[in-house]
Design a protein around this motif. Structure first.
Motif, PDB file in Angstrom:
ATOM      1  N   ALA A 197       0.730  -1.143   0.166  1.00  0.00           N
ATOM      2  CA  ALA A 197      -0.080   0.018  -0.059  1.00  0.00           C
ATOM      3  C   ALA A 197       0.792   1.444   0.154  1.00  0.00           C
ATOM      4  O   ALA A 197       0.368   2.191  -0.736  1.00  0.00           O
ATOM      5  CB  ALA A 197      -1.041   0.031   1.093  1.00  0.00           C
ATOM      6  N   ALA A 198       1.877   1.246   0.625  1.00  0.00           N
ATOM      7  CA  ALA A 198       2.804   2.279   0.714  1.00  0.00           C
ATOM      8  C   ALA A 198       3.519   2.715  -0.440  1.00  0.00           C
ATOM      9  O   ALA A 198       3.523   4.032  -1.202  1.00  0.00           O
ATOM     10  CB  ALA A 198       4.106   2.214   1.779  1.00  0.00           C
ATOM     11  N   VAL A 199       3.932   1.522  -1.313  1.00  0.00           N
ATOM     12  CA  VAL A 199       4.447   1.739  -2.559  1.00  0.00           C
ATOM     13  C   VAL A 199       3.482   2.470  -3.771  1.00  0.00           C
ATOM     14  O   VAL A 199       3.675   3.257  -4.194  1.00  0.00           O
ATOM     15  CB  VAL A 199       5.062   0.366  -3.067  1.00  0.00           C
ATOM     16  N   ASP A 200       2.271   1.736  -3.679  1.00  0.00           N
ATOM     17  CA  ASP A 200       1.144   2.059  -4.463  1.00  0.00           C
ATOM     18  C   ASP A 200       0.866   3.562  -4.143  1.00  0.00           C
ATOM     19  O   ASP A 200       0.593   4.263  -5.203  1.00  0.00           O
ATOM     20  CB  ASP A 200       0.042   1.275  -4.036  1.00  0.00           C
ATOM     21  N   ALA A 201       0.872   4.201  -2.763  1.00  0.00           N
ATOM     22  CA  ALA A 201       0.364   5.608  -2.752  1.00  0.00           C
ATOM     23  C   ALA A 201       1.557   6.495  -2.727  1.00  0.00           C
ATOM     24  O   ALA A 201       1.537   7.597  -2.434  1.00  0.00           O
ATOM     25  CB  ALA A 201      -0.159   5.598  -1.166  1.00  0.00           C
ATOM     26  N   GLY A 202       2.629   5.843  -3.102  1.00  0.00           N
ATOM     27  CA  GLY A 202       3.774   6.920  -2.979  1.00  0.00           C
ATOM     28  C   GLY A 202       4.428   7.344  -1.611  1.00  0.00           C
ATOM     29  O   GLY A 202       5.155   8.487  -1.873  1.00  0.00           O
ATOM     30  N   LEU A 203       4.146   6.493  -0.647  1.00  0.00           N
ATOM     31  CA  LEU A 203       4.750   6.963   0.806  1.00  0.00           C
ATOM     32  C   LEU A 203       6.050   6.297   1.098  1.00  0.00           C
ATOM     33  O   LEU A 203       5.970   5.201   0.672  1.00  0.00           O
ATOM     34  CB  LEU A 203       3.589   6.504   1.768  1.00  0.00           C
ATOM     35  N   ASP A 204       6.851   6.906   1.892  1.00  0.00           N
ATOM     36  CA  ASP A 204       7.930   6.243   2.408  1.00  0.00           C
ATOM     37  C   ASP A 204       7.513   5.239   3.365  1.00  0.00           C
ATOM     38  O   ASP A 204       6.876   5.751   4.335  1.00  0.00           O
ATOM     39  CB  ASP A 204       9.061   7.212   2.602  1.00  0.00           C
ATOM     40  N   PRO A 205       7.998   3.883   3.499  1.00  0.00           N
ATOM     41  CA  PRO A 205       7.427   3.111   4.621  1.00  0.00           C
ATOM     42  C   PRO A 205       8.696   3.236   5.777  1.00  0.00           C
ATOM     43  O   PRO A 205       9.759   3.449   5.508  1.00  0.00           O
ATOM     44  CB  PRO A 205       7.694   1.571   3.977  1.00  0.00           C
ATOM     45  N   LEU A 206       8.223   2.910   6.932  1.00  0.00           N
ATOM     46  CA  LEU A 206       8.886   3.074   8.103  1.00  0.00           C
ATOM     47  C   LEU A 206       8.438   1.933   8.989  1.00  0.00           C
ATOM     48  O   LEU A 206       7.390   1.824   9.424  1.00  0.00           O
ATOM     49  CB  LEU A 206       9.005   4.518   8.897  1.00  0.00           C
ATOM     50  N   LEU A 207       9.277   0.849   9.528  1.00  0.00           N
ATOM     51  CA  LEU A 207       8.752   0.059  10.479  1.00  0.00           C
ATOM     52  C   LEU A 207       9.109   0.076  11.794  1.00  0.00           C
ATOM     53  O   LEU A 207      10.225   0.406  12.031  1.00  0.00           O
ATOM     54  CB  LEU A 207       9.620  -1.395   9.839  1.00  0.00           C
ATOM     55  N   CYS A 208       8.111   0.127  12.614  1.00  0.00           N
ATOM     56  CA  CYS A 208       8.331   0.662  14.023  1.00  0.00           C
ATOM     57  C   CYS A 208       7.888  -0.760  14.765  1.00  0.00           C
ATOM     58  O   CYS A 208       6.602  -1.056  14.841  1.00  0.00           O
ATOM     59  CB  CYS A 208       7.334   1.754  14.364  1.00  0.00           C
ATOM     60  N   LEU A 209       8.789  -1.365  15.531  1.00  0.00           N
ATOM     61  CA  LEU A 209       8.638  -2.495  16.194  1.00  0.00           C
ATOM     62  C   LEU A 209       8.691  -2.165  17.727  1.00  0.00           C
ATOM     63  O   LEU A 209       9.690  -1.638  18.247  1.00  0.00           O
ATOM     64  CB  LEU A 209       9.847  -3.477  15.856  1.00  0.00           C
ATOM     65  N   THR A 210       7.468  -2.546  18.194  1.00  0.00           N
ATOM     66  CA  THR A 210       7.292  -2.105  19.631  1.00  0.00           C
ATOM     67  C   THR A 210       7.402  -3.315  20.387  1.00  0.00           C
ATOM     68  O   THR A 210       7.380  -4.500  19.985  1.00  0.00           O
ATOM     69  CB  THR A 210       5.667  -1.733  19.775  1.00  0.00           C
ATOM     70  N   LYS A 211       7.429  -3.193  21.896  1.00  0.00           N
ATOM     71  CA  LYS A 211       7.444  -4.282  22.782  1.00  0.00           C
ATOM     72  C   LYS A 211       8.731  -4.993  22.830  1.00  0.00           C
ATOM     73  O   LYS A 211       8.609  -6.303  22.955  1.00  0.00           O
ATOM     74  CB  LYS A 211       6.263  -5.157  22.916  1.00  0.00           C
ATOM     75  N   ALA A 212       9.766  -4.360  22.219  1.00  0.00           N
ATOM     76  CA  ALA A 212      11.162  -5.251  22.376  1.00  0.00           C
ATOM     77  C   ALA A 212      11.632  -5.745  23.802  1.00  0.00           C
ATOM     78  O   ALA A 212      12.218  -6.460  23.718  1.00  0.00           O
ATOM     79  CB  ALA A 212      12.273  -4.131  21.844  1.00  0.00           C
ATOM     80  N   ASP A 213      10.815  -5.402  24.682  1.00  0.00           N
ATOM     81  CA  ASP A 213      11.055  -5.960  26.213  1.00  0.00           C
ATOM     82  C   ASP A 213      10.694  -7.294  26.236  1.00  0.00           C
ATOM     83  O   ASP A 213      11.176  -8.002  27.139  1.00  0.00           O
ATOM     84  CB  ASP A 213      10.770  -4.933  27.407  1.00  0.00           C
ATOM     85  N   LEU A 214       9.904  -7.510  25.300  1.00  0.00           N
ATOM     86  CA  LEU A 214       9.112  -8.774  25.489  1.00  0.00           C
ATOM     87  C   LEU A 214       9.677  -9.987  24.438  1.00  0.00           C
ATOM     88  O   LEU A 214       9.579 -11.069  24.802  1.00  0.00           O
ATOM     89  CB  LEU A 214       7.523  -8.803  25.080  1.00  0.00           C
ATOM     90  N   ALA A 215      10.279  -9.422  23.214  1.00  0.00           N
ATOM     91  CA  ALA A 215      10.912 -10.340  22.197  1.00  0.00           C
ATOM     92  C   ALA A 215      11.882  -9.448  21.412  1.00  0.00           C
ATOM     93  O   ALA A 215      11.648  -8.432  21.348  1.00  0.00           O
ATOM     94  CB  ALA A 215       9.825 -10.735  21.449  1.00  0.00           C
ATOM     95  N   GLY A 216      12.744 -10.159  20.841  1.00  0.00           N
ATOM     96  CA  GLY A 216      13.867  -9.526  20.298  1.00  0.00           C
ATOM     97  C   GLY A 216      13.382  -9.184  18.728  1.00  0.00           C
ATOM     98  O   GLY A 216      12.461  -9.921  18.272  1.00  0.00           O
ATOM     99  N   PRO A 217      13.925  -8.235  18.177  1.00  0.00           N
ATOM    100  CA  PRO A 217      13.499  -8.046  16.759  1.00  0.00           C
ATOM    101  C   PRO A 217      14.106  -8.627  15.445  1.00  0.00           C
ATOM    102  O   PRO A 217      14.014  -8.539  14.358  1.00  0.00           O
ATOM    103  CB  PRO A 217      14.039  -6.355  16.754  1.00  0.00           C
ATOM    104  N   ASP A 218      15.372  -9.351  15.862  1.00  0.00           N
ATOM    105  CA  ASP A 218      16.340  -9.848  14.995  1.00  0.00           C
ATOM    106  C   ASP A 218      15.636 -10.569  13.976  1.00  0.00           C
ATOM    107  O   ASP A 218      15.833 -10.428  12.549  1.00  0.00           O
ATOM    108  CB  ASP A 218      17.383 -10.639  15.543  1.00  0.00           C
ATOM    109  N   ASP A 219      14.755 -11.622  14.227  1.00  0.00           N
ATOM    110  CA  ASP A 219      14.195 -12.638  13.228  1.00  0.00           C
ATOM    111  C   ASP A 219      13.275 -11.973  12.124  1.00  0.00           C
ATOM    112  O   ASP A 219      13.349 -12.299  11.022  1.00  0.00           O
ATOM    113  CB  ASP A 219      13.362 -13.658  13.997  1.00  0.00           C
ATOM    114  N   LEU A 220      12.401 -11.031  12.782  1.00  0.00           N
ATOM    115  CA  LEU A 220      11.340 -10.234  12.015  1.00  0.00           C
ATOM    116  C   LEU A 220      12.329  -9.267  11.054  1.00  0.00           C
ATOM    117  O   LEU A 220      11.914  -9.227   9.720  1.00  0.00           O
ATOM    118  CB  LEU A 220      10.759  -9.472  12.785  1.00  0.00           C
TER     119      LEU A 220
END
Length: 330
Positions: free
Chosen positions: A144-167
């Motif tokens: 949807a971001a590519v279609d709309a011409g928007l720059d995407p940003l991935l914001c990962l929350t609750k890193a105190d519960l699980a690590g972000p590396d796999d995602l």
């Protein structure tokens, strides 16, 4: 109705009140004295607008017909622009939109729903735990971001519960920028990405999106349900989009969504949203459906050679197949 004409409704019939003597005219007023406003919220046919830093409530002029007005729209207003209680202005024009973020209820629904207008960044908020990450939802938002011409940003929350590396490894081939937050940490990195931009935040219910907004803009008081002070877990209870000023730009918070339909996006544009698979797709024969086992499909070859991640290929194929009526696998 034959001939492809749509059925008429009450908006197609103009009725003049009895006793009027002024003849009807097709010439609409130009409203040259209209003032520019920015739509910050929409609530049951009323539009909260900002006019030179002054909040004004407005309704849509009948002459605009059934066209939608959404958060982020730049509009022209006339009438009472004082902003005093119980006053009402009129929106007489919606200015040309620079960008439009849309979704449908599902991948076969022909009705597009405009989420916001004139944003330049899509912040995809995903929890690393409780609820678990949803890569396929993220994939849909990236398309949807590519279609709309928007720059995407991935914001990962609750890193105190699980690590972000796999995602993060899943999206390493896309080079999508990301920030990682835990409780109230990581906000400086997120703030730096948001400053001076019009960013729309989108995510599933419970990922902590409105909690983030409340930390960034304390006066926002966005509703969240029973947030645990230890884990940061909470149920997103916001029900409407709202634009909030933030460091020279805008944060547009949206309600949590369960699905992000892409019926309005062509199959070719869906494929374009998977930039990490672009080289393999380019090797496909003309008209390739990109399904498993399709003759000469470059995706199969890429997986067999170990060049492409099977999960990414599977996600694209599920997304493409979900556009067929009766398929609910996406």
């Amino acid at each position: 109705m034959s001939g492809g004409r749509r059925p008429l409704d009450e908006d197609d019939v103009r009725v003049r009140a009895r006793g009027g003597s002024r003849p009807r005219t097709r010439i609409r007023p130009k409203h040259e004295d209209a003032r520019e406003g920015f739509v910050t919220a929409v609530d049951r046919g009323r539009y909260r607008c900002l006019v030179e830093d002054r909040p004004v409530v407005a309704m849509k002029a009948r002459e605009l017909g059934r066209g939608s007005i959404v958060v982020g729209d730049r509009v022209a207003l006339v009438g009472d622009l004082s902003g005093r209680p119980d006053t009402l202005a009129r929106v007489v024009r919606v200015e040309e939109r620079r960008s439009v973020l849309r979704r449908t209820a599902d991948d076969t629904d022909p009705v597009e729903r405009v989420i916001v207008a004139n944003a330049d960044q899509l912040v995809i908020v995903a929890a690393l735990a409780d609820p678990d990450p949803q890569p396929r939802f993220i994939d849909r938002c990236l398309v949807a971001a590519v279609d709309a011409g928007l720059d995407p940003l991935l914001c990962l929350t609750k890193a105190d519960l699980a690590g972000p590396d796999d995602l993060l490894r899943t999206y390493a081939g896309l080079d999508v920028p990301h920030v990682v937050t835990r409780r109230d940490q990581g906000l400086d990195a997120l703030s730096a990405r948001l400053a001076g931009r019009t960013s729309v935040l989108i995510g599933s219910s419970g990922v902590g999106k409105s909690t983030l907004v409340n930390l960034l803009v304390p006066a926002a008081a966005r509703a969240v349900g029973d947030v645990n002070p230890v884990t940061g877990r909470g149920r997103h209870t916001s029900t409407s989009a709202v634009a909030l000023p933030f460091e020279g730009g805008w944060i547009i918070d949206t309600p949590g969504v369960r699905s992000f339909g892409l019926a309005h996006i062509s199959p070719d544009d869906v494929v374009a949203g998977f930039a990490d698979l672009a080289e393999a797709v380019a090797a496909c024969p003309p008209g390739c459906p990109h399904t498993a086992g399709a003759p000469g499909c470059g995706l199969d070859a890429g997986v067999a050679d170990g060049v492409l991640a099977p999960d990414r290929v599977a996600s694209l194929r599920r997304l493409l197949s979900s556009r067929e009526p009766g398929d609910d696998r996406a």
